[in-house]
Design a protein around this motif. Structure first.
Motif: not given
Length: 84
Positions: A37-52
């Motif tokens: 969760s986040s209280a921020a209005d927006e969140v951007v998750l960036r995929r690391d292809p080596a990890a995910i």
């Protein structure tokens, strides 16, 4: 209102959880799931292809979402709070 993403609490989703934490999201156990969760209005998750792995990345939203999807690509997941 809090922006929240839910993922199954299994080892396969640990890289997604780490990515969410790196984006400033808090992690809380709720039953068999983890609430990211986040209280921020927006969140951007960036995929690391080596990890995910691709299959895990595209399964990220299967646990549920409190908010809305702005964009979801092979590299980023952009989420925002619902407009009230």
């Amino acid at each position: 209102m809090t922006l929240a993403l839910y993922v199954l609490d299994v080892p396969e989703f640990e890289p997604v959880v780490h990515t969410a934490e790196a984006a400033g999201m808090a992690v809380r156990h709720t039953g068999d799931y983890l609430e990211l969760s986040s209280a921020a209005d927006e969140v951007v998750l960036r995929r690391d292809p080596a990890a995910i792995r691709t299959a895990v990345w595209f399964a990220t939203l299967t646990g549920g979402l409190d908010g809305r999807i702005v964009a979801f690509t092979a590299d980023t997941l952009h989420l925002a709070k619902e407009a009230v």
